[in-house]
Design a protein around this motif. Structure first.
Motif, PDB file in Angstrom:
ATOM      1  N   GLY A  21      39.908   8.643  20.434  1.00 41.41           N
ATOM      2  CA  GLY A  21      41.265   8.267  20.820  1.00 41.41           C
ATOM      3  C   GLY A  21      42.341   8.957  20.009  1.00 41.41           C
ATOM      4  N   TYR A  22      42.017   9.349  18.784  1.00 41.40           N
ATOM      5  CA  TYR A  22      42.986  10.031  17.922  1.00 41.40           C
ATOM      6  C   TYR A  22      43.440  11.339  18.555  1.00 41.40           C
ATOM      7  CZ  TYR A  22      44.498  12.966  13.985  1.00 41.40           C
ATOM      8  OH  TYR A  22      45.191  13.818  13.160  1.00 41.40           O
ATOM      9  N   PHE A  23      42.526  12.070  19.132  1.00 42.48           N
ATOM     10  CA  PHE A  23      42.864  13.383  19.691  1.00 42.48           C
ATOM     11  C   PHE A  23      43.596  13.272  21.026  1.00 42.48           C
ATOM     12  CE2 PHE A  23      39.390  14.341  16.793  1.00 42.48           C
ATOM     13  CZ  PHE A  23      39.838  15.496  16.170  1.00 42.48           C
ATOM     14  N   SER A  24      43.229  12.294  21.843  1.00 42.67           N
ATOM     15  CA  SER A  24      43.811  12.231  23.182  1.00 42.67           C
ATOM     16  C   SER A  24      45.068  11.367  23.236  1.00 42.67           C
ATOM     17  CB  SER A  24      42.772  11.702  24.179  1.00 42.67           C
ATOM     18  OG  SER A  24      42.286  10.431  23.786  1.00 42.67           O
ATOM     19  N   LYS A  25      45.025  10.184  22.652  1.00 40.10           N
ATOM     20  CA  LYS A  25      46.187   9.289  22.738  1.00 40.10           C
ATOM     21  C   LYS A  25      47.363   9.819  21.919  1.00 40.10           C
ATOM     22  CE  LYS A  25      46.416   5.095  20.863  1.00 40.10           C
ATOM     23  NZ  LYS A  25      46.151   3.665  20.619  1.00 40.10           N
ATOM     24  N   ASP A  26      47.082  10.308  20.722  1.00 36.63           N
ATOM     25  CA  ASP A  26      48.166  10.843  19.895  1.00 36.63           C
ATOM     26  C   ASP A  26      48.815  12.057  20.549  1.00 36.63           C
ATOM     27  OD1 ASP A  26      47.156   8.911  18.273  1.00 36.63           O
ATOM     28  OD2 ASP A  26      47.184  10.112  16.443  1.00 36.63           O
ATOM     29  N   ALA A  27      47.999  12.854  21.248  1.00 31.32           N
ATOM     30  CA  ALA A  27      48.545  14.020  21.943  1.00 31.32           C
ATOM     31  C   ALA A  27      49.506  13.590  23.048  1.00 31.32           C
ATOM     32  CB  ALA A  27      47.410  14.864  22.523  1.00 31.32           C
ATOM     33  N   ILE A  28      49.202  12.491  23.728  1.00 32.47           N
ATOM     34  CA  ILE A  28      50.093  11.990  24.778  1.00 32.47           C
ATOM     35  C   ILE A  28      51.423  11.535  24.179  1.00 32.47           C
ATOM     36  CG2 ILE A  28      50.403  10.158  26.491  1.00 32.47           C
ATOM     37  CD1 ILE A  28      47.391  10.294  27.003  1.00 32.47           C
ATOM     38  N   ILE A  29      51.372  10.854  23.037  1.00 32.12           N
ATOM     39  CA  ILE A  29      52.606  10.416  22.378  1.00 32.12           C
ATOM     40  C   ILE A  29      53.450  11.616  21.963  1.00 32.12           C
ATOM     41  CG2 ILE A  29      53.505   9.244  20.328  1.00 32.12           C
ATOM     42  CD1 ILE A  29      51.117   7.323  20.529  1.00 32.12           C
ATOM     43  N   GLU A  30      52.798  12.663  21.465  1.00 31.10           N
ATOM     44  CA  GLU A  30      53.527  13.872  21.079  1.00 31.10           C
ATOM     45  C   GLU A  30      54.136  14.555  22.300  1.00 31.10           C
ATOM     46  OE1 GLU A  30      50.678  16.169  18.980  1.00 31.10           O
ATOM     47  OE2 GLU A  30      50.504  14.752  17.310  1.00 31.10           O
ATOM     48  N   ALA A  31      53.399  14.583  23.409  1.00 28.96           N
ATOM     49  CA  ALA A  31      53.928  15.184  24.636  1.00 28.96           C
ATOM     50  C   ALA A  31      55.114  14.386  25.165  1.00 28.96           C
ATOM     51  CB  ALA A  31      52.830  15.268  25.695  1.00 28.96           C
ATOM     52  N   ALA A  32      55.037  13.061  25.059  1.00 30.96           N
ATOM     53  CA  ALA A  32      56.163  12.230  25.504  1.00 30.96           C
ATOM     54  C   ALA A  32      57.402  12.517  24.665  1.00 30.96           C
ATOM     55  CB  ALA A  32      55.784  10.752  25.416  1.00 30.96           C
ATOM     56  N   TYR A  33      57.220  12.724  23.360  1.00 33.63           N
ATOM     57  CA  TYR A  33      58.359  13.063  22.499  1.00 33.63           C
ATOM     58  C   TYR A  33      58.938  14.420  22.896  1.00 33.63           C
ATOM     59  CZ  TYR A  33      61.188  13.995  18.365  1.00 33.63           C
ATOM     60  OH  TYR A  33      62.240  14.283  17.531  1.00 33.63           O
ATOM     61  N   ALA A  34      58.066  15.381  23.160  1.00 33.03           N
ATOM     62  CA  ALA A  34      58.545  16.705  23.585  1.00 33.03           C
ATOM     63  C   ALA A  34      59.321  16.597  24.887  1.00 33.03           C
ATOM     64  CB  ALA A  34      57.366  17.659  23.731  1.00 33.03           C
ATOM     65  N   SER A  35      58.851  15.746  25.794  1.00 31.58           N
ATOM     66  CA  SER A  35      59.554  15.541  27.060  1.00 31.58           C
ATOM     67  C   SER A  35      60.876  14.825  26.849  1.00 31.58           C
ATOM     68  CB  SER A  35      58.662  14.745  28.012  1.00 31.58           C
ATOM     69  OG  SER A  35      59.354  14.392  29.183  1.00 31.58           O
ATOM     70  N   ALA A  36      60.932  13.941  25.831  1.00 31.84           N
ATOM     71  CA  ALA A  36      62.145  13.164  25.577  1.00 31.84           C
ATOM     72  C   ALA A  36      63.315  14.034  25.153  1.00 31.84           C
ATOM     73  CB  ALA A  36      61.863  12.115  24.499  1.00 31.84           C
ATOM     74  N   LEU A  37      63.038  15.248  24.684  1.00 29.26           N
ATOM     75  CA  LEU A  37      64.114  16.131  24.240  1.00 29.26           C
ATOM     76  C   LEU A  37      65.008  16.587  25.387  1.00 29.26           C
ATOM     77  CD1 LEU A  37      62.090  18.293  21.665  1.00 29.26           C
ATOM     78  CD2 LEU A  37      63.580  16.325  21.210  1.00 29.26           C
ATOM     79  N   HIS A  38      64.505  16.499  26.621  1.00 34.60           N
ATOM     80  CA  HIS A  38      65.325  16.931  27.765  1.00 34.60           C
ATOM     81  C   HIS A  38      65.180  15.992  28.960  1.00 34.60           C
ATOM     82  CE1 HIS A  38      61.576  18.405  29.553  1.00 34.60           C
ATOM     83  NE2 HIS A  38      61.299  18.960  28.386  1.00 34.60           N
ATOM     84  N   SER A  39      64.749  14.760  28.712  1.00 39.80           N
ATOM     85  CA  SER A  39      64.540  13.838  29.823  1.00 39.80           C
ATOM     86  C   SER A  39      64.721  12.401  29.353  1.00 39.80           C
ATOM     87  CB  SER A  39      63.130  14.018  30.408  1.00 39.80           C
ATOM     88  OG  SER A  39      62.771  12.933  31.225  1.00 39.80           O
TER      89      SER A  39
END
Length: 660
Positions: A399-417
């Protein structure tokens, strides 16, 4: 090989279903489990061959299915990396569930039927993930729904199991109605339901308007929202989630099979498969993101206060599915599928571990009646701990590799959405809640004092398999149940470490080979690696905070939870009653539906149609005959009197009207 992977479970279903009574339980178990094991081994071979070697391909047409005007549907198997990932997940978990069930269901008299249903479910899921067109996918989609209905209601003598099965079936029909409309609209727009054709046509459909309900709307947005409606039902997303916790009425192996890797992930797979369509509908992806984040948060809040061990894990599943849809919504299709892959291992481990606990406790599922079990069932305790570590995202677990990656992707998306901001905040909070309720489960079950004195056996199913004489001392499960736990434990520990690079890392292109489509403006996998390093520590901080809070509340200072609940009764009842969605739906949909049904049944069908139709005519005939029968008295003077009346009538007619 690929045909064998798909149809071996069907063969097992036919053998166990048609000949199970004559063969007996043990041969039925061995045949279905053996065929699933062969299918699982072949799936791993296919995974290595396609994912790590050859490119995608479609098998030769197995047969013509439907030809009607412009609509032509062939039966073929689409084999690419996305397919083989799902083949591995479905067959691996299903084969382990089959093996586990040999021990778990060993006293149930209907084992052949149970194993036949399991194999049917697996076959339907394999048909879904190997589909080469939307209608073939819909066939597998509905097959999964049927098999889940049969499995959830397996103990049909229990009214609660029957109600849960019907609820799952009906709620899924709501989503499936949208899915069907989406398929119709895609056919109208592209003239085909074959994936290759509609994927090729998708770029040309961007920004194309469609006139619907008197409004002009974007055609691809409408189509994708309808398709996503199907995914919401099958994957138990917010508003269509109510069937998932009630599905716990089925045997625990069913919970593991449905909620870990198969049925509930069908919606995630569908959106990932149709990524070329969703990439042309950014508004639909925004909806996917918002719904996924809302589901992750909502289910996590409800999981905080549930006391049934299986319901806690069920709401955890619902929450993790929300994470997957957030990943899909921000354009990280590989992230969503990767979390689907890792989640299958640790969630199946948790469900089967919970089954081992229930087995040890002789039917008991209420965690308040447990405690101190780590010394009695140490292997189960460690396996559940491993599953909990993976679920909460402990470093270097799956879960560390997959769930944390989703949280990071959501943050990256939050920069313009704005939707990205909403998703990031909610799934970060949900990560803390996940850690709390997961460790709460471990601490209430395995730590503290034993609470078996108040044990209630009354709700146990008469045909359940957990009873072992009258010895109520908790005991470890048989080896046939522990082997699947050990194998799933290995997956929960190492699946993320081994597969993170090909799924979402440097080996991405060589692994996926175009199975997941991303548009030219989709750079989410690159953007998530450029976020501030501090963001990467947020999931760990939330995980640690949830663990420490659960440790304090349930181990260091027992009784704290009760005091918190007593001081916040409204909030506690709100969460305990699952935001009152069941009560709300009962008021809005169920009661009016029953009222309308009774009106048409008793008023329309009974009084009008039957009353004025067949029943009315037959009643009048009976009335007439009853009166005529009264003339047949058997007394001679009555008949003589009737004859005299007849003679008098004839003479009167003759005298008055008969002579001209």
């Amino acid at each position: 090989m690929y045909t064998a992977i798909v149809f071996l479970p069907l063969l097992g279903f036919l053998i166990a279903g048609a000949f199970g009574r004559s063969l007996g339980p043990r041969p039925s178990e061995l045949v279905t489990t053996g065929l699933l094991a062969v299918s699982a081994v072949l799936s791993w071979v296919a995974f290595i061959h396609v994912g790590l070697g050859a490119g995608p391909f479609t098998t030769p047409v197995l047969g013509d299915w439907i030809t009607s005007g412009a609509l032509k549907i062939d039966w073929a198997l689409r084999i690419d990396t996305l397919t083989v990932v799902m083949l591995v997940v479905v067959t691996s978990v299903s084969s382990l569930v089959h093996l586990y069930s040999i021990g778990y269901m060993h006293e149930d008299p209907s084992r052949p039927r149970f194993f036949a249903y399991l194999s049917l479910f697996t076959f339907a899921m394999l048909m879904l993930v190997t589909a080469d067109n939307l209608v073939q996918m819909f066939f597998g989609w509905e097959g999964v729904g049927l098999a889940s209905y049969l499995l959830i209601g397996f103990w049909y003598e229990k009214p609660s199991a029957c109600a849960a099965a019907i609820k799952a079936f009906v709620v899924n029909r709501v989503g499936d109605f949208g899915f069907a409309l989406g398929i119709f609209l895609v056919f109208v727009l592209t003239g085909s339901v074959a994936f290759d054709t509609i994927f090729a046509a998708a770029p040309g459909l961007a920004n194309k308007p469609i006139h619907i309900f008197g409004l002009n709307a974007d055609a691809m947005t409408v189509a994708c929202l309808l398709l996503f409606m199907g995914a919401m039902g099958k994957s138990a997303q917010f508003l269509l989630h109510t069937w998932l916790p009630d599905a716990m009425e089925g045997p625990t192996p069913v919970s593991a099979l449905i909620h870990a890797a198969t049925m509930v992930t069908a919606g995630v797979f569908m959106v990932a498969r149709l990524s070329p369509l969703f990439e042309q509908a950014p508004a639909a992806l925004t909806v996917v993101t918002i719904v996924g984040a809302t589901t992750a948060f909502f289910a996590a809040t409800v999981g905080l206060v549930q006391n049934d061990i299986k319901r806690v894990i069920a709401y955890s599943t619902c929450s993790q599915l929300g994470y997957m849809f957030v990943a899909l919504g921000v354009g990280g299709y590989a992230l969503g599928v990767f979390h689907l892959f890792t989640h299958a291992f640790f969630k199946a481990l948790l469900f089967l571990g919970a089954g081992s606990v229930i087995h040890a406790m002789h039917h008991e599922q209420d965690m308040r009646n447990m405690g101190g079990l780590r010394k009695d069932i140490p292997f189960t305790f460690w396996m559940m701990t491993i599953g909990t570590l993976a679920l909460t995202g402990f470093p270097f677990t799956a879960g560390y590799f997959s769930k944390d990656a989703i949280i990071e992707a959501a943050y990256a998306s939050a920069l313009h959405s704005n939707a990205g901001v909403y998703a990031f905040l909610l799934i970060v909070i949900a990560a803390g809640f996940t850690s709390f309720y997961s460790w709460r489960l471990v601490f209430m079950t395995f730590f503290g004092e034993r609470h078996v004195a108040h044990h209630d056996h009354g709700h146990a199913h008469a045909n359940d398999d957990h009873g072992h004489g009258h010895d109520h001392t908790p005991h470890e499960s048989p080896v046939v149940m522990l082997i699947p736990l050990a194998l799933l434990g290995l997956g929960a520990l190492f699946a993320g470490l081994v597969f993170s690079s090909p799924f979402i890392g440097h080996g991405y292109d060589g692994f996926w080979k175009g199975a997941l489509f991303t548009g030219k403006d989709n750079h989410i996998l690159h953007a998530m690696h450029e976020i501030p390093h501090a963001v990467g520590y947020v999931p760990f901080v939330m995980m640690l905070g949830g663990f420490l809070l659960a440790l304090y509340v349930y181990v260091i200072a027992p009784g704290t939870a009760q005091r918190i609940a007593a001081s916040n009764p409204l909030l506690y009842k709100f969460l305990l009653n699952k935001w009152y969605f069941d009560e709300l739906y009962d008021l809005i949909f169920v009661r009016p539906a029953f009222w309308l049904g009774r009106l048409f049944w008793k008023g329309g069908d009974g009084r009008i149609i039957d009353g004025m139709g067949p029943d009315g005519i037959s009643a009048r005939v009976i009335d007439v005959t009853n009166r005529v029968v009264r003339l047949q008295t058997g007394y001679l003077y009555h008949y003589a009197f009737a004859m005299l009346i007849g003679v008098a009538a004839l003479i009167s007619w003759y005298l008055v009207g008969g002579v001209h």
